[in-house]
Design a protein around this motif. Structure first.
Motif, PDB file in Angstrom:
ATOM      1  N   LEU A   1       0.834  -1.194   0.000  1.00  0.00           N
ATOM      2  CA  LEU A   1       0.000   0.000   0.000  1.00  0.00           C
ATOM      3  C   LEU A   1       0.870   1.245   0.000  1.00  0.00           C
ATOM      4  CD1 LEU A   1      -2.608  -1.084   2.699  1.00  0.00           C
ATOM      5  CD2 LEU A   1      -2.924  -1.073   0.223  1.00  0.00           C
ATOM      6  N   LYS A   2       0.332   2.315  -0.558  1.00  0.00           N
ATOM      7  CA  LYS A   2       1.017   3.603  -0.541  1.00  0.00           C
ATOM      8  C   LYS A   2      -0.039   4.686  -0.397  1.00  0.00           C
ATOM      9  CE  LYS A   2       4.071   6.660  -3.129  1.00  0.00           C
ATOM     10  NZ  LYS A   2       4.865   6.819  -4.365  1.00  0.00           N
ATOM     11  N   LEU A   3       0.213   5.627   0.503  1.00  0.00           N
ATOM     12  CA  LEU A   3      -0.697   6.747   0.725  1.00  0.00           C
ATOM     13  C   LEU A   3      -0.080   7.994   0.114  1.00  0.00           C
ATOM     14  CD1 LEU A   3      -3.205   8.038   2.077  1.00  0.00           C
ATOM     15  CD2 LEU A   3      -1.791   8.342   4.137  1.00  0.00           C
ATOM     16  N   VAL A   4      -0.858   8.659  -0.747  1.00  0.00           N
ATOM     17  CA  VAL A   4      -0.436   9.930  -1.321  1.00  0.00           C
ATOM     18  C   VAL A   4      -1.425  10.989  -0.844  1.00  0.00           C
ATOM     19  CG1 VAL A   4      -0.028  11.239  -3.434  1.00  0.00           C
ATOM     20  CG2 VAL A   4       0.575   8.825  -3.343  1.00  0.00           C
ATOM     21  N   VAL A   5      -0.882  11.994  -0.144  1.00  0.00           N
ATOM     22  CA  VAL A   5      -1.691  13.105   0.351  1.00  0.00           C
ATOM     23  C   VAL A   5      -1.447  14.296  -0.562  1.00  0.00           C
ATOM     24  CG1 VAL A   5      -2.163  14.612   2.312  1.00  0.00           C
ATOM     25  CG2 VAL A   5      -1.479  12.236   2.707  1.00  0.00           C
ATOM     26  N   HIS A   6      -2.501  14.728  -1.247  1.00  0.00           N
ATOM     27  CA  HIS A   6      -2.423  15.898  -2.126  1.00  0.00           C
ATOM     28  C   HIS A   6      -2.893  17.117  -1.336  1.00  0.00           C
ATOM     29  CE1 HIS A   6      -1.802  13.478  -5.764  1.00  0.00           C
ATOM     30  NE2 HIS A   6      -2.682  12.637  -5.245  1.00  0.00           N
ATOM     31  N   LEU A   7      -2.030  18.127  -1.246  1.00  0.00           N
ATOM     32  CA  LEU A   7      -2.372  19.346  -0.510  1.00  0.00           C
ATOM     33  C   LEU A   7      -2.588  20.498  -1.481  1.00  0.00           C
ATOM     34  CD1 LEU A   7       0.182  19.195   2.441  1.00  0.00           C
ATOM     35  CD2 LEU A   7      -2.213  18.518   2.443  1.00  0.00           C
ATOM     36  N   ALA A   8      -3.602  21.318  -1.214  1.00  0.00           N
ATOM     37  CA  ALA A   8      -3.908  22.469  -2.065  1.00  0.00           C
ATOM     38  C   ALA A   8      -2.963  23.637  -1.777  1.00  0.00           C
ATOM     39  CB  ALA A   8      -5.360  22.906  -1.860  1.00  0.00           C
ATOM     40  N   HIS A   9      -2.339  23.653  -0.589  1.00  0.00           N
ATOM     41  CA  HIS A   9      -1.445  24.752  -0.206  1.00  0.00           C
ATOM     42  C   HIS A   9      -0.046  24.228   0.046  1.00  0.00           C
ATOM     43  CE1 HIS A   9      -4.840  27.418   0.186  1.00  0.00           C
ATOM     44  NE2 HIS A   9      -5.428  26.572   0.999  1.00  0.00           N
ATOM     45  N   ARG A  10       0.921  25.106  -0.175  1.00  0.00           N
ATOM     46  CA  ARG A  10       2.309  24.763   0.113  1.00  0.00           C
ATOM     47  C   ARG A  10       2.519  24.636   1.615  1.00  0.00           C
ATOM     48  NH1 ARG A  10       5.496  23.020  -3.269  1.00  0.00           N
ATOM     49  NH2 ARG A  10       5.624  23.893  -5.316  1.00  0.00           N
ATOM     50  N   LEU A  11       3.464  23.789   1.985  1.00  0.00           N
ATOM     51  CA  LEU A  11       3.795  23.588   3.393  1.00  0.00           C
ATOM     52  C   LEU A  11       4.990  24.441   3.786  1.00  0.00           C
ATOM     53  CD1 LEU A  11       3.662  19.717   3.719  1.00  0.00           C
ATOM     54  CD2 LEU A  11       2.143  21.322   4.810  1.00  0.00           C
ATOM     55  N   GLU A  12       4.965  24.904   5.033  1.00  0.00           N
ATOM     56  CA  GLU A  12       6.150  25.544   5.619  1.00  0.00           C
ATOM     57  C   GLU A  12       7.050  24.419   6.113  1.00  0.00           C
ATOM     58  OE1 GLU A  12       6.674  28.844   5.651  1.00  0.00           O
ATOM     59  OE2 GLU A  12       4.782  29.109   4.592  1.00  0.00           O
ATOM     60  N   GLY A  13       8.345  24.524   5.914  1.00  0.00           N
ATOM     61  CA  GLY A  13       9.257  23.460   6.350  1.00  0.00           C
ATOM     62  C   GLY A  13       8.874  22.149   5.697  1.00  0.00           C
ATOM     63  N   THR A  14       8.785  22.133   4.391  1.00  0.00           N
ATOM     64  CA  THR A  14       8.199  21.050   3.622  1.00  0.00           C
ATOM     65  C   THR A  14       8.763  19.671   3.962  1.00  0.00           C
ATOM     66  OG1 THR A  14       7.824  22.598   1.830  1.00  0.00           O
ATOM     67  CG2 THR A  14       7.683  20.286   1.277  1.00  0.00           C
ATOM     68  N   ASP A  15      10.074  19.515   3.975  1.00  0.00           N
ATOM     69  CA  ASP A  15      10.653  18.192   4.228  1.00  0.00           C
ATOM     70  C   ASP A  15      10.318  17.678   5.618  1.00  0.00           C
ATOM     71  OD1 ASP A  15      11.704  18.092   1.696  1.00  0.00           O
ATOM     72  OD2 ASP A  15      13.664  18.869   2.295  1.00  0.00           O
ATOM     73  N   ASP A  16      10.411  18.544   6.631  1.00  0.00           N
ATOM     74  CA  ASP A  16      10.089  18.136   7.992  1.00  0.00           C
ATOM     75  C   ASP A  16       8.620  17.772   8.117  1.00  0.00           C
ATOM     76  OD1 ASP A  16      12.679  18.462   8.836  1.00  0.00           O
ATOM     77  OD2 ASP A  16      12.350  20.467   9.675  1.00  0.00           O
ATOM     78  N   SER A  17       7.750  18.584   7.533  1.00  0.00           N
ATOM     79  CA  SER A  17       6.310  18.329   7.621  1.00  0.00           C
ATOM     80  C   SER A  17       5.941  17.028   6.917  1.00  0.00           C
ATOM     81  CB  SER A  17       5.524  19.485   7.003  1.00  0.00           C
ATOM     82  OG  SER A  17       5.739  20.662   7.739  1.00  0.00           O
ATOM     83  N   LYS A  18       6.566  16.778   5.796  1.00  0.00           N
ATOM     84  CA  LYS A  18       6.284  15.530   5.073  1.00  0.00           C
ATOM     85  C   LYS A  18       6.749  14.328   5.881  1.00  0.00           C
ATOM     86  CE  LYS A  18       6.376  17.492   0.440  1.00  0.00           C
ATOM     87  NZ  LYS A  18       7.049  17.518  -0.869  1.00  0.00           N
ATOM     88  N   LYS A  19       7.932  14.429   6.485  1.00  0.00           N
ATOM     89  CA  LYS A  19       8.439  13.325   7.314  1.00  0.00           C
ATOM     90  C   LYS A  19       7.553  13.124   8.535  1.00  0.00           C
ATOM     91  CE  LYS A  19      12.523  11.513   9.645  1.00  0.00           C
ATOM     92  NZ  LYS A  19      11.774  10.383  10.043  1.00  0.00           N
ATOM     93  N   PHE A  20       7.150  14.227   9.189  1.00  0.00           N
ATOM     94  CA  PHE A  20       6.268  14.113  10.340  1.00  0.00           C
ATOM     95  C   PHE A  20       4.934  13.484   9.963  1.00  0.00           C
ATOM     96  CE2 PHE A  20       8.680  17.624  12.616  1.00  0.00           C
ATOM     97  CZ  PHE A  20       9.216  16.772  13.553  1.00  0.00           C
ATOM     98  N   ALA A  21       4.405  13.831   8.799  1.00  0.00           N
ATOM     99  CA  ALA A  21       3.133  13.253   8.341  1.00  0.00           C
ATOM    100  C   ALA A  21       3.294  11.743   8.154  1.00  0.00           C
ATOM    101  CB  ALA A  21       2.665  13.915   7.057  1.00  0.00           C
ATOM    102  N   ALA A  22       4.367  11.337   7.507  1.00  0.00           N
ATOM    103  CA  ALA A  22       4.608   9.913   7.277  1.00  0.00           C
ATOM    104  C   ALA A  22       4.804   9.181   8.604  1.00  0.00           C
ATOM    105  CB  ALA A  22       5.829   9.724   6.375  1.00  0.00           C
ATOM    106  N   ASP A  23       5.587   9.772   9.496  1.00  0.00           N
ATOM    107  CA  ASP A  23       5.813   9.156  10.807  1.00  0.00           C
ATOM    108  C   ASP A  23       4.516   9.082  11.613  1.00  0.00           C
ATOM    109  OD1 ASP A  23       8.465   8.891  10.163  1.00  0.00           O
ATOM    110  OD2 ASP A  23       9.151  10.575  11.416  1.00  0.00           O
ATOM    111  N   SER A  24       3.711  10.118  11.532  1.00  0.00           N
ATOM    112  CA  SER A  24       2.456  10.157  12.283  1.00  0.00           C
ATOM    113  C   SER A  24       1.490   9.088  11.814  1.00  0.00           C
ATOM    114  CB  SER A  24       1.792  11.530  12.147  1.00  0.00           C
ATOM    115  OG  SER A  24       2.593  12.521  12.722  1.00  0.00           O
TER     116      SER A  24
END
Length: 175
Positions: free
Chosen positions: A50-73
């Motif tokens: 399985l793979k989860l892809v989250v499409h966001l309408a807005h840019r993230l602040e601190g993109t790499d950290d936020s993406k890693k935190f989302a995956a870890d969460s």
């Protein structure tokens, strides 16, 4: 082959339960988001990753950290759900053992009473004897229900949560 689960959100916080005060990587998923992810995961064959892809309408602040935190969460949440489901399964098995013991003792008492205490000489005694036999077997309903039907859906759900905790999560910003 990979089973793709796609979620479209305005912002990343929509993925998480807003009432949960835990730190970001330990927060619960939003109930609707969890239900969506789990239902889509159930549609994919068990042998597919399985793979989860989250499409966001807005840019993230601190993109790499936020993406890693989302995956870890997401991984942490589904790992926690798998652990809670295992605890529920163990609790159900303990309940099943206790119910089985009680049911067997009660069945034995009913059978003992039916065969030794009530000789089958009169019609009312035959009815009482058959009634005790039926009541004894009815007492076995709960352990049979647990051991035949109620444990395997929990095991399947735990395995699904384990698959979800191991899936990669990708966050894509569309803006």
């Amino acid at each position: 082959m990979t089973g793709l689960i796609e979620v479209k959100l305005t912002e990343l916080n929509q993925l998480f339960n807003s009432m949960d005060p835990s730190p970001f990587h330990e927060r619960d998923l939003d109930h609707d988001a969890e239900e969506f992810i789990v239902s889509w995961a159930q549609e994919h064959p068990k042998q597919h990753d399985l793979k989860l892809v989250v499409h966001l309408a807005h840019r993230l602040e601190g993109t790499d950290d936020s993406k890693k935190f989302a995956a870890d969460s997401v991984a942490h949440y589904f790992d926690y759900r798998a652990e809670m489901t295992l605890r529920e399964l163990k609790r159900l098995m303990r309940e099943g053992r206790a119910s089985l013991l009680i049911g067997l003792v009660f069945l034995a008492a009913c059978q003992f009473t039916a065969t030794l205490m009530i000789p089958p000489s009169a019609n009312w005694q035959t009815v009482a004897r058959e009634g005790l036999t039926i009541i004894g077997w009815v007492a076995m309903w709960k352990p049979l229900d647990i051991y035949l039907y109620r444990w395997w859906p929990l095991l399947a759900l735990r395995r699904l949560y384990q698959r979800l905790s191991a899936m990669p999560v990708e966050v894509r910003c569309t803006a």
